[in-house]
Scaffold this active site. Structure first.
Site, short mmCIF file in Angstrom:
data_model
loop_
_atom_site.label_atom_id
_atom_site.label_comp_id
_atom_site.label_asym_id
_atom_site.label_seq_id
_atom_site.Cartn_x
_atom_site.Cartn_y
_atom_site.Cartn_z
CB CYS A 45 -1.40 0.18 1.11
SG CYS A 45 -2.28 1.24 1.01
CG ASP A 47 -0.88 4.30 5.17
OD1 ASP A 47 -0.21 4.46 6.64
OD2 ASP A 47 -1.79 4.31 6.14
NE ARG A 49 -0.40 5.39 8.70
CZ ARG A 49 -2.37 4.96 8.45
NH1 ARG A 49 -2.59 5.10 10.54
NH2 ARG A 49 -2.68 4.35 7.72
CG HIS A 101 -1.60 -1.09 5.70
ND1 HIS A 101 -2.54 -0.42 6.34
CD2 HIS A 101 -2.13 -0.60 4.71
CE1 HIS A 101 -3.00 1.01 6.00
NE2 HIS A 101 -2.16 0.52 4.21
CB CYS A 104 -6.37 -0.52 4.61
SG CYS A 104 -4.96 -0.29 2.96
CO CO Z 1 -3.18 1.44 2.94
#
Ligand code: CO
Length: 219
Positions: A45, A47, A49, A101, A104
């Protein structure tokens, strides 16, 4: 003097990192500049993090990375297919890892009703996974847990999407590699779990198996 932009901080940190890396290992950049031979392709992803190298303790040169919203393997996505083709046919990676994750935002949005414009088209792929598992998801009373379960189901659906590509089917005919993995990352403790590992050569269900020629994708 003009005020430093936040992005300037990144350039400064880069200089410091390059210096430190060179101080620790004088030949590091020369060696890496020669070639790359990563054993892993990571499809994760976007993302911020979930940085592939930081959470797996891998160094530059060890992991080939593709990231998009909600770690999707969409069979018409030329960007993903190009990365996959290069990783499998040229770099000959031994493992392809799809990593989702918990928490999400892409998966959460796909479970909702909000019209998000252009991104609806991307999230539709996740809505399809949601629709295919409605009975299981409906039986989970806690909304957070339900969302996390769709994250996991989505990871496994994307691993199966990898199997359905001619890139993987041709590679398996030729060299019984790469392994395909579905992993999930827990933001709350930083731990990765393996949900699924598919051995090279695993038969694919009708109608997705193709009588492929071995070798690189001709397209
Ligand atoms: Co995500």
């Amino acid at each position: 003097m003009a005020q430093a932009k936040p992005s300037d901080v990144l350039l400064l940190r880069n200089r410091a990192w390059a210096e430190e890396t060179k101080a620790r290992d004088a030949g590091f950049f020369e060696r890496l500049a020669e070639t790359q031979a990563p054993r892993f392709l990571w499809i994760g992803c976007a993302d911020s993090r979930v940085p592939a190298d930081a959470i797996t303790g891998t160094r530059p040169g060890e992991i080939f990375v593709h990231r998009n919203v909600a770690n999707m393997v969409v069979h018409t996505d030329l960007n993903m297919l190009s990365v996959l083709s290069y990783a499998v046919n040229v770099l000959e990676v031994e493992h392809v890892i799809v990593c989702g994750h918990h928490g999400c935002g892409g998966v959460r949005s796909a479970m909702g009703r909000k019209d998000l414009g252009l991104i609806n088209k991307w999230l539709r792929n996740i809505k399809d996974v949601c629709a295919a598992h409605l009975d299981e998801l409906d039986a989970i009373p806690d909304p957070r847990r339900r969302e996390d379960r769709l994250v996991e189901l989505n990871v496994m659906a994307q691993v199966h999407n990898l199997m359905k590509t001619t890139i993987i089917q041709r590679a398996w005919k030729k060299r019984r590699s790469p392994w395909l993995h579905g992993w999930v990352y827990d933001l709350s403790d930083g731990v990765l779990q393996e949900l699924e590992a598919i051995e090279p050569g695993t038969p694919l269900e009708y109608p997705f198996a193709l009588d492929v020629e071995e070798g690189a994708d001709p397209e």
